[in-house]
Write an enzyme that holds these catalytic residues in place. Structure first.
Site, mmCIF file in Angstrom:
data_model
loop_
_atom_site.group_PDB
_atom_site.id
_atom_site.type_symbol
_atom_site.label_atom_id
_atom_site.label_comp_id
_atom_site.label_asym_id
_atom_site.label_seq_id
_atom_site.Cartn_x
_atom_site.Cartn_y
_atom_site.Cartn_z
ATOM 1 N N TYR A 161 11.118 8.789 2.315
ATOM 2 C CA TYR A 161 11.093 7.677 1.216
ATOM 3 C C TYR A 161 11.886 8.120 -0.029
ATOM 4 O O TYR A 161 12.073 7.250 -0.928
ATOM 5 C CB TYR A 161 9.557 7.367 0.746
ATOM 6 C CG TYR A 161 8.727 7.141 1.975
ATOM 7 C CD1 TYR A 161 9.168 5.676 2.754
ATOM 8 C CD2 TYR A 161 7.687 7.534 2.387
ATOM 9 C CE1 TYR A 161 8.355 5.136 3.636
ATOM 10 C CE2 TYR A 161 6.933 7.171 3.619
ATOM 11 C CZ TYR A 161 7.196 5.899 4.255
ATOM 12 O OH TYR A 161 6.623 5.228 5.374
ATOM 13 N N GLU A 176 12.367 -9.325 2.788
ATOM 14 C CA GLU A 176 11.802 -8.135 3.447
ATOM 15 C C GLU A 176 12.715 -6.591 3.161
ATOM 16 O O GLU A 176 13.875 -6.836 3.596
ATOM 17 C CB GLU A 176 11.632 -8.263 4.919
ATOM 18 C CG GLU A 176 10.755 -6.882 5.571
ATOM 19 C CD GLU A 176 10.642 -7.089 6.859
ATOM 20 O OE1 GLU A 176 11.432 -7.711 7.659
ATOM 21 O OE2 GLU A 176 9.617 -6.452 7.460
ATOM 22 N N HIS A 200 12.489 -2.444 3.123
ATOM 23 C CA HIS A 200 11.936 -1.106 3.517
ATOM 24 C C HIS A 200 12.623 -0.026 2.997
ATOM 25 O O HIS A 200 14.061 -0.245 3.202
ATOM 26 C CB HIS A 200 11.515 -1.022 5.097
ATOM 27 C CG HIS A 200 10.798 -1.943 5.357
ATOM 28 N ND1 HIS A 200 9.326 -2.160 5.080
ATOM 29 C CD2 HIS A 200 10.968 -3.041 5.982
ATOM 30 C CE1 HIS A 200 8.693 -2.937 5.518
ATOM 31 N NE2 HIS A 200 9.662 -3.738 6.486
ATOM 32 N N ASN A 249 8.295 -5.354 -0.229
ATOM 33 C CA ASN A 249 8.006 -4.147 0.696
ATOM 34 C C ASN A 249 6.429 -4.082 0.795
ATOM 35 O O ASN A 249 5.779 -3.746 0.015
ATOM 36 C CB ASN A 249 8.633 -2.950 0.004
ATOM 37 C CG ASN A 249 8.533 -1.834 0.940
ATOM 38 O OD1 ASN A 249 7.562 -1.950 2.003
ATOM 39 N ND2 ASN A 249 8.951 -0.685 0.524
ATOM 40 N N PRO A 301 0.772 -1.283 0.006
ATOM 41 C CA PRO A 301 -0.008 0.002 0.002
ATOM 42 C C PRO A 301 1.012 1.124 -0.009
ATOM 43 O O PRO A 301 1.908 1.331 0.652
ATOM 44 C CB PRO A 301 -0.623 -0.159 1.124
ATOM 45 C CG PRO A 301 -0.846 -1.585 1.499
ATOM 46 C CD PRO A 301 0.335 -2.063 0.890
ATOM 47 N N ASN A 302 0.395 2.110 -0.825
ATOM 48 C CA ASN A 302 0.791 3.697 -0.723
ATOM 49 C C ASN A 302 2.041 3.787 -1.619
ATOM 50 O O ASN A 302 2.718 4.858 -1.784
ATOM 51 C CB ASN A 302 0.807 4.253 0.583
ATOM 52 C CG ASN A 302 -0.524 4.306 1.174
ATOM 53 O OD1 ASN A 302 -1.476 4.870 0.616
ATOM 54 N ND2 ASN A 302 -0.695 3.579 2.333
ATOM 55 N N ALA A 360 2.750 -0.485 5.007
ATOM 56 C CA ALA A 360 2.052 -0.653 6.305
ATOM 57 C C ALA A 360 1.535 -2.080 6.514
ATOM 58 O O ALA A 360 1.404 -2.303 7.935
ATOM 59 C CB ALA A 360 0.871 0.355 6.696
ATOM 60 N N ARG A 388 12.011 4.430 13.767
ATOM 61 C CA ARG A 388 10.842 5.332 13.540
ATOM 62 C C ARG A 388 9.679 5.081 14.701
ATOM 63 O O ARG A 388 9.826 4.728 15.732
ATOM 64 C CB ARG A 388 10.098 5.275 12.217
ATOM 65 C CG ARG A 388 10.972 5.541 10.860
ATOM 66 C CD ARG A 388 10.364 5.284 9.799
ATOM 67 N NE ARG A 388 9.243 6.244 9.355
ATOM 68 C CZ ARG A 388 8.152 5.937 8.463
ATOM 69 N NH1 ARG A 388 8.524 5.220 7.683
ATOM 70 N NH2 ARG A 388 7.205 6.821 8.159
ATOM 71 N N ARG A 424 5.399 11.025 -2.094
ATOM 72 C CA ARG A 424 4.731 10.677 -0.671
ATOM 73 C C ARG A 424 5.963 10.860 0.339
ATOM 74 O O ARG A 424 6.855 10.136 0.100
ATOM 75 C CB ARG A 424 4.464 9.420 -0.632
ATOM 76 C CG ARG A 424 3.988 8.674 0.772
ATOM 77 C CD ARG A 424 4.013 7.218 0.691
ATOM 78 N NE ARG A 424 3.643 6.851 2.017
ATOM 79 C CZ ARG A 424 3.952 5.554 2.530
ATOM 80 N NH1 ARG A 424 4.481 4.693 1.927
ATOM 81 N NH2 ARG A 424 3.640 5.218 3.574
HETATM 82 C C1 DQA Z 1 7.862 1.456 4.530
HETATM 83 C C2 DQA Z 1 7.740 1.306 5.961
HETATM 84 C C3 DQA Z 1 6.413 1.238 6.393
HETATM 85 O O1 DQA Z 1 6.261 1.547 7.992
HETATM 86 C C4 DQA Z 1 5.224 2.317 5.855
HETATM 87 O O2 DQA Z 1 4.013 1.968 6.413
HETATM 88 C C5 DQA Z 1 5.469 2.170 4.505
HETATM 89 C C6 DQA Z 1 6.625 2.166 3.693
HETATM 90 C C7 DQA Z 1 9.271 1.622 3.939
HETATM 91 O O3 DQA Z 1 9.446 1.216 2.928
HETATM 92 O O4 DQA Z 1 9.912 2.314 4.603
HETATM 93 O O5 DQA Z 1 4.508 2.342 3.699
HETATM 94 O O6 DQA Z 1 7.665 -0.029 4.175
#
Ligand code: DQA
Length: 145
Positions: free
Chosen positions: A25, A101, A103, A77, A12-13, A80, A110, A20
């Protein structure tokens, strides 16, 4: 023999990368990052299948698909959903395909609600905090197994 495929799944996102919270990011869009991933994968001799969805079920279906297709690895990735999804935990546990995994940020540095990962306990390993470079580091790792 055809090159093995590495699935690169984004949650998501992450479709909003570039605009964003760029201070967290970075300023690269997901399309730009996808181009870097493709270039790096090809130098390592792999094909990549790069996808993004805002829906948990799509990510679960794609993990199953990676396993059914005998993908070399999955780079995930989960955004959230990392911090909430028992469904992703179960899906990763259910398949034999190694999952890395990734990020962009370092969730451990954080907010406290980002400290728990449902992915980390079932992942082969985690790469966090190196921005878009993390995907390339994950490809490097995947190329070793
Ligand atoms: C994320 C870290 C997550 O906590 C966050 O909700 C994201 C992006 C990252 O790539 O740093 O959407 O996965």
């Amino acid at each position: 023999m055809a090159a093995k495929t590495i699935f690169v799944l984004n949650g998501p996102n992450l479709n909003l990368l570039g605009m964003r919270e760029p201070e967290i990011y970075g300023s690269a869009t997901l399309d730009e990052i996808a181009g870097q991933i493709e270039d790096h994968a090809h130098t390592l001799g792999f094909d990549v299948d790069i996808r993004q969805s805002n829906h948990e079920g799509h990510l679960i279906d794609w993990l199953h698909e990676a396993a059914a297709d005998d993908a070399h690895a999955v780079i995930l990735n989960a955004g959230a959903l990392t911090h909430t999804s028992l469904g992703l935990f179960d899906a990763i546990k259910a398949i034999r395909t190694p999952v890395i995994e990734v990020h962009l940020s370092n969730p451990a540095a954080r907010e406290e609600y980002r400290h728990k990962s449902f992915i980390a306990p079932v992942a082969k390993g985690s790469i966090c905090g190196f921005g878009a470079l993390g995907y390339q580091l994950a490809l490097d790792a995947a190329s070793k197994f």
